[in-house]
Each structure stands twice: as structure tokens, then as C-alpha cells.
Design an enzyme around this catalytic site. Sequence first.
Site, PDB file in Angstrom:
ATOM      1  N   HIS A  40      -1.627   0.491  -9.622  1.00 27.64           N
ATOM      2  CA  HIS A  40      -2.323  -0.606  -8.686  1.00 27.64           C
ATOM      3  C   HIS A  40      -3.040  -1.485  -9.573  1.00 27.64           C
ATOM      4  O   HIS A  40      -4.256  -1.854  -9.322  1.00 27.64           O
ATOM      5  CB  HIS A  40      -3.250   0.279  -7.681  1.00 27.64           C
ATOM      6  CG  HIS A  40      -3.744  -0.757  -6.606  1.00 27.64           C
ATOM      7  ND1 HIS A  40      -4.116   0.054  -5.508  1.00 27.64           N
ATOM      8  CD2 HIS A  40      -3.539  -2.035  -6.492  1.00 27.64           C
ATOM      9  CE1 HIS A  40      -4.315  -1.177  -4.515  1.00 27.64           C
ATOM     10  NE2 HIS A  40      -3.867  -2.366  -5.075  1.00 27.64           N
ATOM     11  N   GLU A  93      -4.090   7.367  -5.136  1.00 25.06           N
ATOM     12  CA  GLU A  93      -4.151   6.890  -6.223  1.00 25.06           C
ATOM     13  C   GLU A  93      -5.450   7.345  -7.073  1.00 25.06           C
ATOM     14  O   GLU A  93      -6.615   6.978  -6.718  1.00 25.06           O
ATOM     15  CB  GLU A  93      -4.298   5.358  -6.159  1.00 25.06           C
ATOM     16  CG  GLU A  93      -2.963   4.650  -5.898  1.00 25.06           C
ATOM     17  CD  GLU A  93      -3.251   3.168  -5.238  1.00 25.06           C
ATOM     18  OE1 GLU A  93      -2.406   2.634  -4.611  1.00 25.06           O
ATOM     19  OE2 GLU A  93      -4.446   2.491  -5.573  1.00 25.06           O
ATOM     20  N   ARG A 144       0.943  -1.152   0.009  1.00 33.07           N
ATOM     21  CA  ARG A 144      -0.253   0.095  -0.081  1.00 33.07           C
ATOM     22  C   ARG A 144       0.902   1.143   0.007  1.00 33.07           C
ATOM     23  O   ARG A 144       2.088   1.089   0.619  1.00 33.07           O
ATOM     24  CB  ARG A 144      -0.824   0.193   1.294  1.00 33.07           C
ATOM     25  CG  ARG A 144      -2.096  -1.098   1.191  1.00 33.07           C
ATOM     26  CD  ARG A 144      -3.091  -0.550   0.191  1.00 33.07           C
ATOM     27  NE  ARG A 144      -4.461  -1.554   0.181  1.00 33.07           N
ATOM     28  CZ  ARG A 144      -4.490  -2.612  -0.549  1.00 33.07           C
ATOM     29  NH1 ARG A 144      -3.310  -2.852  -1.360  1.00 33.07           N
ATOM     30  NH2 ARG A 144      -5.333  -3.222  -0.753  1.00 33.07           N
TER      31      ARG A 144
END
Lengths: 329, 339
Positions: free
Chosen positions: A292, A273, A244
Site C-alpha cells: 500500500h 494489510e 482498496r
Amino acid sequence: MEEQELPYVLIATIGGIDGVYEDHVEFLKKHFNLITMKQFHEHKSHLSEKIKAIYMWWNKPVANQELLSSLPNLKVIATGGAGVDHLDLKLISSFGVKVANTPIAVSNATADMGMALMLASARRIVEGCQIAVSPNTEYFAADWLGDEVTGATLGIIGMGRIGYKVAQRAKAFEMKILYHNRSQRKEEEEQAVGAIYCKNIDDLLLQSDFVMLCVNLTPQTEKLIGKKELEMMKPTATLINISRGLVVDQDALVEALQNGVIKAAALDVTYPEPLPRNHPLLTLKNIIITPHVGGSTTKSCRLVMENMVESILAALNGLPIPNEVNPPK
Amino acid sequence: MPQWRDPANHVMAKQEQPGLLIHEIGGVDGVLEGHVELLKKHFHLITMKEFLENKKRLNEKIRSVFIHECKPVIDRELLQSLPHLKVIANSGVGVDHLDLKLIASFGIKVTNTPHAVSDSTADIGMALMLASARRLVEGCQISVSPQTEHFAADWLGDEVTGATLGIIGMGSIGYKVAKRAKAFEMKILYHNRNQRKEEEEKAVGACYCEKMEDLLQQSDFVMLVVNLTPQTFRFIGKRELELMKPSATLINISRGAVVDQDALVEALQNGTIKAAALDVTYPEPLPRDHSLLKLKNIIITPHIGTATVQATRKMTEEAVANILAVLNGLTIPSEVIPI
């Protein structure tokens, strides 16, 4: 079964940028009566008592106080992926609602992504592709070199399911594998991948050519990698993050990359993000960032969906719930 | 062998040192500056420029040639002007740029560096397969693009773990690819001139496909790891591409000329195969208006299979060892025999 008998499950939306996948809808509708947030808001009085589960895809719909209060018969929230840092587990537990995630379904794809980022960074793949297609390229320079992955030292921080799968892959590249974890793994498990335990994270940081972050995000791991940790890394080392964004102190990372404290970074995750378009990380030459996509394969996402369905059905039938996330103590 | 007798440790006085002809030092395609010291330890280095300016004095001294990035070019004229030349040592494993028959006719030996290149080239094969399957280059562009406002949830790649990899050419490099792919639980098929020993197959879980067609029809990823020879020249053409699955990816880490590039362009444009990832093309670089550069479903790297600090160093060391073995009449580690 008649349609009314299928359990009512709340979802954010179908399709679009972050909705439930159209490909998955047929399977979902075999088991559930899907209710979108829009439908819920339009028919709240009628639907609020019927909804027994939330199918949380890409962290939506958000399980906040307001939503939880309006679903008196909610039994379970199934969330896709391994992370639960987006959930207020205490709050959810206070409503007597259970939580299930899908840690196993994404583990292969995420381990693959860790390897992909390490190889792409070491061998300068993204830069190389740009050279290969650039209108200005007249020849390929002989002194344009990357770093060897085979035989290098990989330090894995967080040796859970994903970290271990990374170790299995890295072993085939004859990498020397160090790992740091809350607890040491069993000897057979260590031997199977040739991994050496570093009780002290510093030992791992000092010796590694590649440092890969595979931890959960918890209060203990937030900003685990900061200025001090980056300075302990070799100046020739690369940081890879598939966990993360918040596990890394991003400002410290920017500085470390700008000053050559470490050589490079490869991030599948950041905070937020996406990053704001003027963020310094986006201007650095010695970084690659992916959006991601650690778990983002057709196969894994299908498996995630099936696991979520399984967890919801178990919860609604009063059976032990696969992949249940225990509430915090 | 006693240390003093090991050719690698025997450092001669400069005048005694055998002459080694090289293209140049540094620059676009010259010998790497960092390797010069190693070469000068054993040889009197003579660049092509120095040689051409001083042919009469230098041609007697030159006993070896070190080829780096395919230079200097070896032709009949050069061979005729080097009466004491014993060995041409190539940096790298591919020798398709050398006329082996011509060189042999002069009684000169040719060596390459198969050991130095295998790890880094196998690594690049894996890197390209992963980058292609997971849309890594595209993903990086999205992450930094000024237009990006959010990351789409339905943006997906293909799983490498558990997929089927077909390796065409199971020499040292192909075998190392298989070892790595096994750790990703891939199903491994291979096609080779000869079948490997059973223990070798078992160690990587590889199944032999005597017919290349069987491999092409079953593979999710097809990786080319052959030498370039008259037999492998354009052996992946329209027919082979049509045999591949429409969901399959072609990865080339061997030589560009192994693939019929026009057929590849067409196959990628029409969706005959899903994607390609090439470390090699012909020529290198491609002309800037080449169709391959315009396709969305391809990634191309600038022939970097051995482009690591470690591999390039090992290549020079391996070439040096080969040269010294030839000049000292010892067993040659990596001689290339013309077929």
C-alpha cells in the site's frame, strides 16, 4: 504568537511505524499545539475542551464514539490520503464535526504506481530481478518473455482524478483506453486521452488486456470484482488494484489466479494489510503485491500534510474548507 | 507493389529457397520455436551443426545468416567458408558484437531491426525508472516476507511525476522514452551527437544539452539509450557519476559496456548517486560473486528490453524483410553501414 494561542490538534503519535513524520513536525508546530493520544489520556480533564481538530495520519487516531464524545469542542477531522472508507462519516457528522481528506495530493503518485505495477507485471520485472541475482543463474534464457504494454488495451474502472491521470500516462504508451465510471466524462476529456466509455462494465472486462481498479471503496464498489467479473476477463489479462482491497473478492481472485481464469494480478492493496502470512495470495507465482505505497513518496506526503493543515486552519477560522468530505445523506 | 511481387509473399519451392544459416532452434539461445514456420516460409534453414557436418554440400546454398542472441558468431573463418553469403541479418538493434569492417571486406551486407525493438525497450526504460523510484522490488519482498507484521508508514519512495529525466542518446528508443516521460509531466533534458529538429523537441518538451555535464548535474533520473561504439565505451565513469546529483538514479537500457562498472559499484557504495537500475551489464549474466549483486540500492534485470512475445516476433519479421530485400536487389530497410 505565544504557544498557548495556537490551536490544539490531536495526533496519534510522532515517529515510529505509523506516527506523524518527524520531518513534518516543525511545520505542524508552526500552526498547531500538537497533543499526542498519550498526552491526551494523561491530561484528559485539562485537554479535552481545548482540542479543536484531529490530524489523522495513516488512519490514526481512530475517530470512534468514545473519542468523539470526549472532545466537546472538536470542529474538524483532517485525514491524509484520498480514501475515507476508514471513517464512520455518519457518526462523525452526528457530532457536528467536519471532515476533510487530500484527494489531489496523492493522485500523481498513485497514478504513477498504477503504471509501475502494470509495467512490472507485464514485463516480469520482479521475477527478472530474482533471476539476475540468483546464485543458480548461469545464463539468461532467450525464450523467457513478457507481454507488451505499448499498444495493448487498458480498461480503467473508476475514472476520477486518479483514473484520468492513469489514462493520460497510458496514452503515451499508445494503449487503447476503455473506461467505466458512474457517469460518462465530458467529450473533450475523453478525447484528450483517447478514452472510450463502457457504460456496461462487462464490455470493458471482455476487451481489456489490463484492468485497473481506481474507484473509491463504497457499499456499491465492495466486491465489485468477483467470480463473474474475473471470468469475463480474458485469460491473458492482468488485474491491477490501486484502490482498496475490499473492491475485489479476494477468495474469487485466488481461485481465478490458480486456475488460469486470468493471467496475473498486481495489487497495491489487500484486506487486511498486511495479509496473514499464510494467505494463499502470498504463495501464487502470478501475482505481485506492494505494501500500500500508492501515495508513498516524500513529495506527496509533504503535500498531504500541507493540505491537511490548510483544511484544519480553514475549519477553525470559519472559512470554506478545502477538500471537505460531505456527510452521507 | 502487386502482392505476387512483394518478396514477403513470394513463397518458393523448398529447393529454390535461399539457405539461411542459424545457430540452432530452441534451447537457451536458439531461434524461438514459434518463429520457425515464418523462417521456413522463405528460407531453407540450416543450423550450424548441420553446416559443420556438411560444409561442402551446404556452403554453396547459404546466402544469408540470421543472428539471434549474438549467435552464430561471425569470424573470418566462417565468412571464408560461405562464398555465396550476401547478408547477415541481426535480430535486435545493437551490432556491437559484429566486426562490421571485417564483414564489409567480404562484400556482405549487415542489417538490424531498429523498428521492432523501440517500443518494448522504451517500455522497459520506463518500467525500471518507476520500479526503482517507487522501490517496487523491495516492496514486493516486504509484502510476502514471513517477518512482516505491519506496513511502516514512513517507508517512502521518490516521485516520478514532475521529476527531471536526462536522456543520453535520443535515437528512436530515446525519443519514445521522452514521449512516455512527458505524460508523467517530467522535465526532459537530452544529450545526443546531434540536436533533434525543433518540432521533434517541442513535441516531447525536450531541452537539448550540448554538454553532457549539464544534463548530469540537473537530472533526477539519467537514462542511457545510446549504441555501444568506441566513443560510448565506458563513457559513464567516475567523473560522470560524480557530476550526477547524490539523489539521482542511473538507468541503463543500452549496453553494459557503456558504463564503467567498477566506478558504478564505488559510486553506489559511497552514496555518490542514490541508486541504479540496469537491464544490461558486462558480462551477462554477471559472475555470481560480483559486487553489483550485493548492493541494496540497485535493481538488475536479465537483458529483457525486447523480451516480449510481440517484439521478438517483429524482430524476426523485420530480419526476414531485410534479408529478402538484399537477396532481391531491393532497397534495404535497415542496413548498417560501418563508419
